[in-house]
Every structure is written in structure tokens, then in C-alpha cells.
Design a protein around this motif. Structure first.
Motif, PDB file in Angstrom:
ATOM      1  N   GLU A   1      29.342  19.998  30.747  1.00 30.21           N
ATOM      2  CA  GLU A   1      29.321  18.595  29.765  1.00 30.21           C
ATOM      3  C   GLU A   1      28.994  18.231  30.859  1.00 30.21           C
ATOM      4  O   GLU A   1      29.320  16.579  30.750  1.00 30.21           O
ATOM      5  CB  GLU A   1      30.033  18.845  29.018  1.00 30.21           C
ATOM      6  CG  GLU A   1      30.202  19.964  28.761  1.00 30.21           C
ATOM      7  CD  GLU A   1      31.542  19.218  27.089  1.00 30.21           C
ATOM      8  OE1 GLU A   1      31.305  18.676  27.139  1.00 30.21           O
ATOM      9  OE2 GLU A   1      31.775  20.940  26.457  1.00 30.21           O
TER      10      GLU A   1
ATOM     11  N   LYS B   1      30.445  13.183  27.674  1.00 32.25           N
ATOM     12  CA  LYS B   1      31.549  12.531  26.184  1.00 32.25           C
ATOM     13  C   LYS B   1      31.341  10.896  27.549  1.00 32.25           C
ATOM     14  O   LYS B   1      31.309   9.184  26.352  1.00 32.25           O
ATOM     15  CB  LYS B   1      32.776  12.366  27.388  1.00 32.25           C
ATOM     16  CG  LYS B   1      33.644  11.944  28.277  1.00 32.25           C
ATOM     17  CD  LYS B   1      34.919  12.096  28.919  1.00 32.25           C
ATOM     18  CE  LYS B   1      35.367  11.725  29.474  1.00 32.25           C
ATOM     19  NZ  LYS B   1      34.808   9.965  30.430  1.00 32.25           N
TER      20      LYS B   1
ATOM     21  N   GLY C   1      28.495  12.099  19.724  1.00 28.52           N
ATOM     22  CA  GLY C   1      29.719  11.679  19.764  1.00 28.52           C
ATOM     23  C   GLY C   1      30.713  11.186  18.655  1.00 28.52           C
ATOM     24  O   GLY C   1      29.985  10.382  18.109  1.00 28.52           O
TER      25      GLY C   1
ATOM     26  N   GLU D   1      32.134  17.065  17.697  1.00 31.41           N
ATOM     27  CA  GLU D   1      31.471  17.775  18.616  1.00 31.41           C
ATOM     28  C   GLU D   1      31.174  19.204  17.736  1.00 31.41           C
ATOM     29  O   GLU D   1      30.089  19.638  18.236  1.00 31.41           O
ATOM     30  CB  GLU D   1      32.925  18.126  19.345  1.00 31.41           C
ATOM     31  CG  GLU D   1      32.471  19.048  20.643  1.00 31.41           C
ATOM     32  CD  GLU D   1      33.063  19.539  21.210  1.00 31.41           C
ATOM     33  OE1 GLU D   1      34.597  18.865  21.525  1.00 31.41           O
ATOM     34  OE2 GLU D   1      33.512  20.391  21.660  1.00 31.41           O
TER      35      GLU D   1
END
Lengths: 91, 91, 91, 91, 91, 91, 91
Positions: free
Chosen positions: D9, D84, E8, E48
Motif C-alpha cells: 500500500e 494511509k 480514507g 476502506e
């Protein structure tokens, strides 16, 4: 002795006395005896989903860890040991 | 030797002696020998769901980690190594 | 060379030598070379469920992280790198 | 430029130059510029199960975080940014 | 204003000015104003798995936490707030 | 009072005043009153999957924990309490 | 006594008095009495999914842990004990 039923992933163990340990042929280095010991399984809890842990009363085990809880029943010493701290079964 | 059955994701290993390590052609830097070693698998535990770990007695492994538990059986030294600390199998 | 089979989500890598790195056109800032490097994949472990990791022997990779374990086989240096520390594949 | 394929990721990003940032109308407080930046997506990794991350090459993004890894390819600067840490896409 | 699409579980919020806050009848203790504020939702990311978060542009919210990221667009101040730090919606 | 809808696993509570607490017959040791209190549930958030928490407005609860967020609405004090810090319901 | 319904994986316990403990034949080492005790289960919460915990009012238990919350109801002392800190049931 009263029946003691461990709750959760715990095992009630009767620690072996020094002379009993010697007979087993297993030697735990003195520096490690503070937190590693042999014992005999008295009673076994179960997993959160109710399934059995792979141990039964009478099993001879080596256990480690630092969070065993001592308890004395009818003058004899026992410990509650988290299942994750049981290192091995000796047959 | 008594049969020792590791509980959980643990592997019972007999560390190789220095002269045996040299023969394998693998050299672990001296600065790392404190926590990385070669050994021979003696017995293997299993996963929580009962499935097998991908190792078998006799496998030659390199292992690391800081939480191996030493034990002496019939005068020989062994260690319990958490499976996650087994780096590789050598064939 | 003996076959070394990484266990778990680990990758065995042969770090590129300085002159080989220059040829790739990729430059890692000197301040970061301590923990970021190029290398060639030698062998690849697998996930806990046995499924393959998306790398294969011969892949040219950039890897980082602080927990690579060095090992020397037949006089050559290699490192075990946790899969999560492989940043990218170069094609 | 060689093709760089991020593993896991991660997102490969070309940071915008100061004059390019001004044109976007977005202003990041100077005290925060150390760890928050605008950039252009070059290449995108994928989730562990192989599914795509919701970004594509060419996307204009704001990213933050402290663990971006710098790399220089053919004289240009790039960073690997954990997914993230991508705050937003600008359209 | 350019469209900013949070990535996100993040929410883009326009903090209320002091005079706007007073009108809402809600009072946040001065000692807590450093990390608790009222604001208006501008844009909302997603989970997610792609599912929606239970907020929409225009919602009046109280938010807390210590990790809001400030950004200035066309001279106005905004913050990216992790969804978990949104305390409540005011209707 | 405006409607305040807690987001996530949070409960909006109106703490009981000292004279109201005495009437309930429950006594919280003085040394613990800093972080354990009685209160009346005003509004209840929900779990991440949208399912209800087992509390409703009007419930009389004992709550603990250290992370309650104070807020004042129309001159009255309220707290947002994480659901995990609700110890019990009194009937 | 008012009905107190524990919320979540908590158990409301009435600690045994010293003279009651002696009768049970179980002895907890003095050094451990600060955080290990016997008691009688008064009320039991439930798991997050609503399923029952394997205890019922009236059960005689040994409990440990450091996070029991004391409460006094109608002049009697009780504690809320996290279920994970219940060591065993005595029959």
C-alpha cells in the motif's frame, strides 16, 4: 479438593517439586527457573468460542511466562498459567 | 530422550555446534551470533486452529529473535523458538 | 550455493554493489543509504495461508526498513528482508 | 524513466515544486510544510489481497505523514508515500 | 474552490468562527478549545471497503482529537479531521 | 436544546448532581469520583456497522474512564463518554 | 438493592469477607491479596455480539487484575471486574 474450573485460556497447574523435576531428565537452567518450570495439569479452561485447549488433566508440561497467579488450596500450591505460556507437553 | 511436544507456534531446536556451522557454508556475522543461529528441528508445534507449521523434524534452519527459551534434556541443550523467528530452511 | 528457503513473509536479497546501483539510474540519498538499498531477489517466502508473495527470484527491488538480517553464504553477503519493507520493483 | 512498481500500500509521488503549488490555490501553512505536501501520483501499489487503491497515475494529491522515503531517478526527486498518508485528491 | 476529495476515513471541515459558535448555543470549555471545535463538513472520504461514512457536506459537527491537518484553499482555512475524532452532529 | 447526535460508539450523558446521586443509594468512593460518575443518557451513537448500542435516552448509568469530553449546551453541562467506559445501567 | 446491569464484558462481584474466604479452603498469598480475591457473582454483562458470558449470579469466583472499579450500594461494597480478570469458578 474443591473443583476449580479455570475461566478463559488459563490452565491450573501443580508445580513439580525439585526432586520430581530431576527424575524427568529435563533440566531448566538455574537462571531461568524463576520464570520457567515443570508442572502437572490439574484443570483446563477453554477458548472464547468454547472450543477445547489441547491439554488435559494429568499432562506433564513445561511452562514459562511472567504472569502465573499463585493460589493455595487445602495447603497445596497451584498456579494459574495463561495457555500461551505453556511451552511443551512431555510424554 | 523423552518426547517433548511443543505447544502453540513453537519449534524445539537443537542448536548446531560451532564446527557443524562452519561445514554448512553459512556464516553469521559475529556481531549477530548472539541472536541468530543455525539449528536442527527436533519437534514442531502447530497453529491455533490445529493446522501444521511448514517445518518438520530434521530440517536445518537459521533462526533469530530474542525470546528463545533454553532447556536441557538428558545433558543436551535445546531451545524453544517461536515460529515467527525461524528465518529460513537450508536444503 | 545451498538452497535457502525463507520462512514466512521474508525475502532473501543480494544487495547490489555500489557500481551496479549507479547503472540503474536510481539514486538513494546518502543520508538514507544506511536503511534503503537496491538488491536482487534470490528467494521468496510465503504468506501464513501459504499464498505467494508478489515477487520472484531475479526481481530488482528497492528495500528499506531497519530489521534486515545479514547472512554470508559461501563468501557472499545476503540479507533477509521482511516483505513489508520492500518498497518497489524496478523493471 | 525506468518503470518503478510500488509494492504493497505505497504510492510513488513526484512532489510539486513551490511555483506549481502556488498555482493550485492551496496553501499549506509553512510550519506544516515539513510533513505535508502536494504532489503528482506516478505509480500506485495495491492492497494485500491484490485489490486496487483508489488512486491513479496523474492524480494531484495532498499527502502528509512522516515516513515518506525519498528516491532520485534520472536526476528527478520522488517519494514513496504510504497510502494511509494521502490526505486528499484535488480535482 | 477546487474540489478536494478526502482519501480514507477523513473529513474536510471548515471550522466555525468564534461569533458563529456562540450562536449555536454550544459552549466548549476554554481549556478544551485547543483540541475541540465546531465546524461545517465540506467533503467526506469513505471506509476502506468503499462504504460511506455517516456524514454529508453541510453537516454541523463538533470534533476533537489532536491530529487534524490544516490546509488553506483560496485564502480560507480548512482542516482534515480523522472520522474517529468527530464527536457529534448538531441538528 | 438542539439535537446532538453522537457519532460512533459514543454516549452523550448529563452527569447527575451530587444531591441526585445520593438519592440513588449508590456511593462512589470519593477517591474515585474524579473518573467515575453517575449520569443520565441523553443520546446514543451507534457501532461502525450501524447496529445499535444497548442503551437508550433516559437510562441511568455509572460511567468511568479518563477520556470523557465536556461540552456545555444552553448553559447545561454534558459529557461525551466512549461506550466502552459505561460500567452499568441502574434500574 | 437496585438492579445493576453491567454493560459489556464486565461482572459485578461482591467480594468475600476474610472469614468467608477461610471457609472455602482456598488461600491467596498475602502478597497477592491486593489484586487477587474471592467473590460472589451478583450480575453479569455480555459480549459485544450479545452472547452470554460463561458465569451466572451466585457463582463463587477467584478474580485478579488491577482495574476493578469499586462501588457501594446501600452500604455494601461491590466491584466491577472485567471478565478477562476472572481466573476461575469454584464448585
Amino acid at each position: 479438593m474443591k473443583e476449580i474450573i479455570p475461566i478463559g485460556e488459563r490452565v491450573l497447574i501443580k508445580p513439580l517439586k525439585l526432586e520430581e523435576m530431576t527424575k524427568s531428565g529435563i533440566y531448566i537452567p538455574e537462571s531461568a527457573q524463576e520464570h520457567r518450570k515443570e508442572g502437572s495439569v490439574i484443570a483446563v479452561g477453554c477458548r472464547e468460542d468454547g472450543s477445547a485447549l489441547p491439554l488435559k488433566p494429568g499432562d506433564h508440561v513445561i511452562y514459562g511466562g511472567y504472569s502465573a497467579d499463585k493460589v493455595e488450596v487445602d495447603g497445596e500450591n497451584y498456579v494459574f498459567v495463561p495457555f500461551k505460556d505453556i511451552l511443551a507437553k512431555i510424554e
